[in-house]
Design an enzyme around this catalytic site. Structure first.
Site, PDB file in Angstrom:
ATOM      1  N   ASN A   1       0.740  -1.090  -0.037  1.00 27.35           N
ATOM      2  CA  ASN A   1       0.044   0.043   0.119  1.00 27.35           C
ATOM      3  C   ASN A   1       1.012   1.264   0.063  1.00 27.35           C
ATOM      4  O   ASN A   1       1.159   1.905   0.938  1.00 27.35           O
ATOM      5  CB  ASN A   1      -1.005  -0.095   1.210  1.00 27.35           C
ATOM      6  CG  ASN A   1      -1.903   1.171   1.215  1.00 27.35           C
ATOM      7  OD1 ASN A   1      -1.641   2.091   0.647  1.00 27.35           O
ATOM      8  ND2 ASN A   1      -3.016   1.028   2.171  1.00 27.35           N
TER       9      ASN A   1
ATOM     10  N   CYS B   1     -30.530  20.648 -26.322  1.00 29.37           N
ATOM     11  CA  CYS B   1     -29.048  20.496 -27.367  1.00 29.37           C
ATOM     12  C   CYS B   1     -29.228  22.128 -28.045  1.00 29.37           C
ATOM     13  O   CYS B   1     -28.190  22.487 -28.058  1.00 29.37           O
ATOM     14  CB  CYS B   1     -29.539  19.710 -28.678  1.00 29.37           C
ATOM     15  SG  CYS B   1     -31.278  19.911 -29.405  1.00 29.37           S
TER      16      CYS B   1
ATOM     17  N   CYS C   1     -37.369  12.796 -30.972  1.00 29.51           N
ATOM     18  CA  CYS C   1     -37.138  14.139 -30.513  1.00 29.51           C
ATOM     19  C   CYS C   1     -38.366  14.430 -29.431  1.00 29.51           C
ATOM     20  O   CYS C   1     -39.333  14.332 -29.856  1.00 29.51           O
ATOM     21  CB  CYS C   1     -36.818  15.455 -31.442  1.00 29.51           C
ATOM     22  SG  CYS C   1     -36.610  16.979 -30.601  1.00 29.51           S
TER      23      CYS C   1
ATOM     24  N   CYS D   1     -28.659  15.433 -24.963  1.00 35.43           N
ATOM     25  CA  CYS D   1     -29.741  15.031 -25.457  1.00 35.43           C
ATOM     26  C   CYS D   1     -30.276  13.693 -24.178  1.00 35.43           C
ATOM     27  O   CYS D   1     -29.703  12.981 -24.216  1.00 35.43           O
ATOM     28  CB  CYS D   1     -29.976  14.355 -26.671  1.00 35.43           C
ATOM     29  SG  CYS D   1     -31.457  13.660 -27.222  1.00 35.43           S
TER      30      CYS D   1
ATOM     31  N   CYS E   1     -21.740  23.042 -38.150  1.00 37.66           N
ATOM     32  CA  CYS E   1     -21.591  22.345 -37.020  1.00 37.66           C
ATOM     33  C   CYS E   1     -20.029  21.675 -36.934  1.00 37.66           C
ATOM     34  O   CYS E   1     -19.664  21.181 -38.043  1.00 37.66           O
ATOM     35  CB  CYS E   1     -22.479  21.036 -37.121  1.00 37.66           C
ATOM     36  SG  CYS E   1     -22.174  19.638 -35.817  1.00 37.66           S
TER      37      CYS E   1
ATOM     38  N   THR F   1      -7.202   6.094  -3.692  1.00 39.99           N
ATOM     39  CA  THR F   1      -7.866   7.178  -3.669  1.00 39.99           C
ATOM     40  C   THR F   1      -7.067   8.533  -3.906  1.00 39.99           C
ATOM     41  O   THR F   1      -6.116   8.551  -3.522  1.00 39.99           O
ATOM     42  CB  THR F   1      -8.627   7.234  -2.282  1.00 39.99           C
ATOM     43  OG1 THR F   1      -7.661   7.171  -1.348  1.00 39.99           O
ATOM     44  CG2 THR F   1      -9.569   5.983  -2.178  1.00 39.99           C
TER      45      THR F   1
ATOM     46  N   CYS G   1     -18.595  18.708 -32.265  1.00 38.60           N
ATOM     47  CA  CYS G   1     -18.139  18.407 -30.948  1.00 38.60           C
ATOM     48  C   CYS G   1     -18.725  17.507 -30.190  1.00 38.60           C
ATOM     49  O   CYS G   1     -18.446  17.057 -29.166  1.00 38.60           O
ATOM     50  CB  CYS G   1     -18.237  20.019 -30.425  1.00 38.60           C
ATOM     51  SG  CYS G   1     -20.007  20.449 -29.692  1.00 38.60           S
TER      52      CYS G   1
ATOM     53  N   CYS H   1      -2.115   4.882   0.327  1.00 39.43           N
ATOM     54  CA  CYS H   1      -3.328   5.627   1.258  1.00 39.43           C
ATOM     55  C   CYS H   1      -2.835   7.118   1.245  1.00 39.43           C
ATOM     56  O   CYS H   1      -1.598   7.511   1.631  1.00 39.43           O
ATOM     57  CB  CYS H   1      -3.241   4.863   2.561  1.00 39.43           C
ATOM     58  SG  CYS H   1      -4.369   5.742   3.557  1.00 39.43           S
TER      59      CYS H   1
END
Lengths: 474, 451
Positions: free
Chosen positions: A136, A352, A346, A433, A423, A205, A426, A139
């Site tokens: 370990n 969107c 839709c 959506c 467009c 962690t 991306c 930690c």
């Protein structure tokens, strides 16, 4: 022709196991009684809660953050290693191995940085019957203040030194558990490999403060009005863990059999870690949330997916996705996709639309019922129009002949339109959506051969800078 | 502002009514409200907001519940609809906000907007906080409002927020109009209606109760105020025009509902016939069941497909055990001294769609109480009916207004609510009153919005 029935049996760093699902070293592996119940539920192995230097724990110890009504998107703890005597832990390991010889027990170890101390604990753990050792070095709280845990993992030299001491003594495979609280996780991984580690596990962690109580201004988890940074885990950390797994496994100087850890709660998560090169996975938070019983679907689901994909063993797909992760400069600059909104799916929420206008590139418009495409109408103008509309409660007697709206069909004016020419592909609209497959990203054939940044710059074609900015008000 | 006891203190509901008319809207707990609020997609230019006549910004108030900003949630509601609490209970949400929710096309379960609004407003009322609005700086202008129903209350709130004095006149002893006297008690209690209006009074709205307005008083008000708002609702319920209508045991739905809500009526005769099939008729029928009637019949000239009640109200009545007689018409009420029976005659459709009585089809129901709910007349005789611009134009008994400003053909008169729309919902009256309040303020500032 039928493919052989898939199996979950794996061999990880020489350790043969009935399935790739181990419990991570954590509260679910605190004692023999728990580990045996976990094995009864179907867990293939358990990494025992870290055995080592004597400690005392505080109360409270855990805190979490919720998201949109879902509990424990991320969990944080300031609990230390096992607070039970080493003799008790080792005696229970022996008992578990006697009763569950086919299940794997790994002893997680953490002692002060002295060669003799490490030799002694290695000897005792292996004598108890542990199938392997996990060091370990991860930690991030409490123990690190005493020079252990992540204090070791963050310094490659310490990592290499202690690993080599362990390897001097160990007869079973040695797994080094890495901390993510470091700028480049490959450095301690390489150090462990240089020292002869048989395997790695990642990630431990992440340093965190989960929140502050807005009534008393005290942080969580609250220990008499104060708290300390703790270790963050759970679904929220999975993307970070996947990245670190890929970093290690794509580095020849670091790559070793890797036990994937970080936000794994379902067979899907497990499959993703294995696709990036993990030999098995370790689970903690999901078990702390729902109990050992989640193992049933993890096995069942993974087997079903393997059968569907034609994989017979875990090794058949281990690391398959690694070649697909590369540096940005090797991405094809001539690959072009655009968003397509499937109007039959839709529901008219227009998330969107607002996302594209405010968060992306202003390429989605509400002009389906306008006489002509209108790219100049801003969200504020849309809302202002709605605010002026007079609505009344439909009363059948008073509104005879009035068109009763059907809530089953989305009105055309609420279905947005994508300006495909502008467009940039991306993905944001498809990401926000809420309806599956309603917005798909479709490839456009622009007739251009693949070309990446490297190729483009070495050909002397340095781009001129930013794309043209749409002027929606002019 | 007049110093007085709150309406709630003036009125304590009859315990037997409270027991029989338990809340039809079980309140959401705090955690349930948060889960439901998180289910809301937060639509852009949301259809629920567009469907609400008062345009409450529904996703905004819902997301404030999710974030734990309950005061902000209530303010969002009240800013658009000063009667947000009663509307959350009285609104037919499945044909308004919830009916337009995009979730119908997603997982088929609309967001429970009405219950969330009720949660936000209940939290606000429980907090004991005052209305989150201040009266505007006094302008010296004043408006007289006729009728203390939802339209006038909403109009008065808008006027006060703009510094215009608002004095509401009503013939009854309590404010609220149908909100107080006409909504089924299991939807909205009389006490809750009064409590909501108490908050409104904090804006400095003044009330003149038990003050019926006739032509003379109206003329006086017109001379002493800068504008008049007519929120007079509809007149009395129509008569059947059959023999026996004067007998004891013949009443109308509005009197029955007002009677039990104010505690004057606490029981029902055994056999009740409600004539009509609108939402008010259903409220009266269900009230009769709750008050202890053994048999409750609804009598309607046409079939179920033609009834003007919302379908969910019809379902509710069936669940309460109300019996329905379709295609029949009362042709006589019989009894000596009081009602003993109701004579009904079957109706047959003709080719042109009208209905004719079928000879020989008469039958008689033993009945103790006949409740008429066959539509309301209008109450406009006291209005100025001179010539030219003084006239208030009517159409089919309704006051004609400009929908945007609420202004009538007499520029000094504005109107809203049932007297202009023929009888819709509380929320429609609130929306009318709100638009008129804004319209009056604009007109008083010399910005004559009326064409």
């Amino acid at each position: 022709m039928s493919t052989p029935k898939p199996t979950l049996e794996t061999t990880f760093a020489g350790i043969k196991c009935m399935n790739p699902f181990w419990l991570a070293s954590a509260p679910p592996t605190n004692c023999g009684e728990q580990v045996m119940r976990a094995f009864d539920a179907g867990w293939g192995g358990a990494v025992w809660k870290t055995i080592g230097a004597p400690i005392t724990n505080v109360s409270s110890r855990y805190s979490s953050i919720d998201w949109d009504g879902h509990r424990m998107m991320g969990l944080n703890n300031i609990e230390l290693i096992s607070d039970r005597p080493t003799e008790v832990n080792l005696r229970e390991i022996a008992e578990v191995k006697r009763r569950y010889p086919k299940n794997i027990v790994i002893a997680s170890l953490m002692v002060e940085s002295k060669r003799e101390t490490w030799h002694e604990i290695v000897q005792r753990a292996e004598d108890a019957g542990a199938d392997g050792l996990e060091l370990n070095f991860g930690c991030p709280h409490g123990m690190s203040e005493r020079g252990m845990g992540s204090a070791v993992g963050q310094v490659p030299e310490y990592c290499e030194q202690i690993t080599s001491w362990v390897k001097e003594k160990a007869r079973t495979p040695v797994i080094v558990k890495l901390t993510p609280n470091i700028s480049d996780i490959r450095m301690p991984a390489r150090a462990a490999k240089r020292a002869g580690a048989d395997a790695l596990s990642a990630i431990n962690t992440i340093n965190s403060i989960t929140g502050i109580n807005l009534d008393n201004f005290q942080p969580n988890p609250n220990v008499d009005g104060k708290s300390s940074h703790g270790g963050y885990c759970g679904p929220a950390v999975k993307p970070i863990a996947l990245n670190m797994v890929q970093q290690v496994q794509s580095d020849p100087a670091a790559a070793l059999p890797l036990s994937g850890i970080g936000g794994i709660g379902t067979w899907r998560d497990a499959a993703e870690f294995i696709l990036l090169g993990c030999g098995n996975v370790q689970v903690c938070t999901a078990v702390m949330h729902y109990g050992y019983r989640i193992i049933e679907d993890m096995q069942d689901g993974l087997l079903a997916w393997m059968a569907e994909k034609g994989f017979t063993t875990i090794d058949d797909f281990r690391g398959l996705s690694l070649p697909n992760v590369t540096d940005w400069k090797y991405l094809n600059l001539n690959y072009k996709i655009v968003a397509r909104i499937h109007e039959d799916l839709c529901i008219g929420c227009q998330l969107c639309y607002t996302a594209c206008w405010d968060g992306a590139h202003q390429c989605i418009h509400l002009d389906r019922t306008a006489p002509a495409p209108d790219t100049t109408r801003t969200p504020a103008m849309v809302e202002a129009t709605s605010a002026q509309r007079i609505s009344t409660t439909p009363i059948p007697k008073l509104d005879s002949g009035g068109a009763a709206h059907s809530s089953a069909i989305t009105p055309l004016e609420r279905i947005p339109r994508v300006d495909e020419e502008h467009c940039v592909g991306c993905n944001l609209c498809a990401l926000v959506c809420p309806v599956e497959n309603c917005i798909t990203m479709e490839q456009i054939n622009n007739g251009l051969p693949p070309q990446n940044w490297d190729e483009r710059t070495s050909a002397g074609l340095v781009p001129e800078g930013a794309r043209e900015v749409m002027n929606t008000n002019g | 502002m007049s110093q007085r006891a709150s309406y709630r203190q003036q009125f304590s509901p009859a315990p037997e009514i409270a027991a029989k008319f338990g809340d039809i809207h079980p309140p959401l707990g705090s955690q349930a409200a948060t889960v439901e609020a998180n289910r809301c997609l937060y639509c852009f230019d949301a259809p629920c907001t567009a469907a609400c006549p008062t345009h409450i910004d529904v996703p905004r108030f819902i997301k404030k519940i999710a974030s734990g900003n309950l005061a902000g949630s209530a303010r969002t509601i009240l800013d658009a609809n000063i009667l947000g609490a009663s509307c959350s209970r009285a609104c037919p949400v499945n044909v308004l906000c919830e009916g337009s929710c995009v979730m119908h096309r997603y997982n088929k379960q609309p967001i429970q907007i009405g219950r969330l609004q009720q949660f936000a407003m209940d939290s606000f009322h429980a907090s004991g906080n005052p209305l989150p609005f201040e009266p505007g700086e006094e302008t010296g202008r004043s408006v007289a409002l006729i009728g203390a129903g939802p339209a006038s209350l909403a109009c008065a709130a808008e006027l006060r927020r703009r510094g215009i004095r608002a004095t509401i006149h009503d013939a009854r002893p309590l404010p609220g109009g149908l909100n107080t006297y006409g909504i089924a008690e299991y939807k909205l209690t009389l006490a809750d209606s009064l409590h909501e209006i108490d908050l409104l009074a904090q804006l400095g709205v003044e009330f003149r109760f038990e003050t019926p307005v006739d032509a003379a008083l109206l003329a006086q008000l017109e001379s002493t105020h800068d504008a008049i708002f007519l929120g007079i609702g509809l007149g009395g319920i129509h008569q059947l025009g059959v023999a026996g209508e004067q007998l004891a045991g013949v009443t109308n739905a509005l009197d029955l509902i007002a009677g039990y809500k104010s505690g004057l009526i606490t029981t029902s005769p055994a056999r009740v016939a409600v004539v009509g099939a609108g939402n008010t008729a259903i409220d009266a029928a269900i009230a009769s069941v709750r008050l202890g009637a053994v048999e409750v019949h609804m009598i309607y000239r046409r079939g179920a497909e033609h009834m003007s009640a919302f379908s969910f109200e019809y379902e509710h009545a069936k669940q309460e055990g109300v019996n329905f007689f379709w295609h029949v018409q009362p042709t006589a009420i019989r009894g000596t001294g009081s009602v003993e029976s109701l004579q009904l005659t079957r109706l047959a459709p003709t080719t042109d769609g009208s209905l004719i009585l079928e000879p020989g089809s008469e039958f008689t129901l033993p009945i103790d109480l006949v409740v008429l709910a066959i539509g309301q007349g209008t109450h406009t005789t006291f209005l100025p009916n001179g010539s030219g611009s003084a006239t208030i134009q009517l159409e089919r008994g309704r006051i004609v207004i400009d929908r945007v400003s609420g202004q009538t053909s007499n520029p000094k008169y504005f109107a809203g609510g049932d007297c202009t729309n023929g009888g819709r919902e509380v929320v429609d009256a609130v929306a009318d009153g709100k638009r008129a309040g804004i319209g009056i303020a604009a007109w008083l500032e010399g910005n004559h919005v009326h064409a």
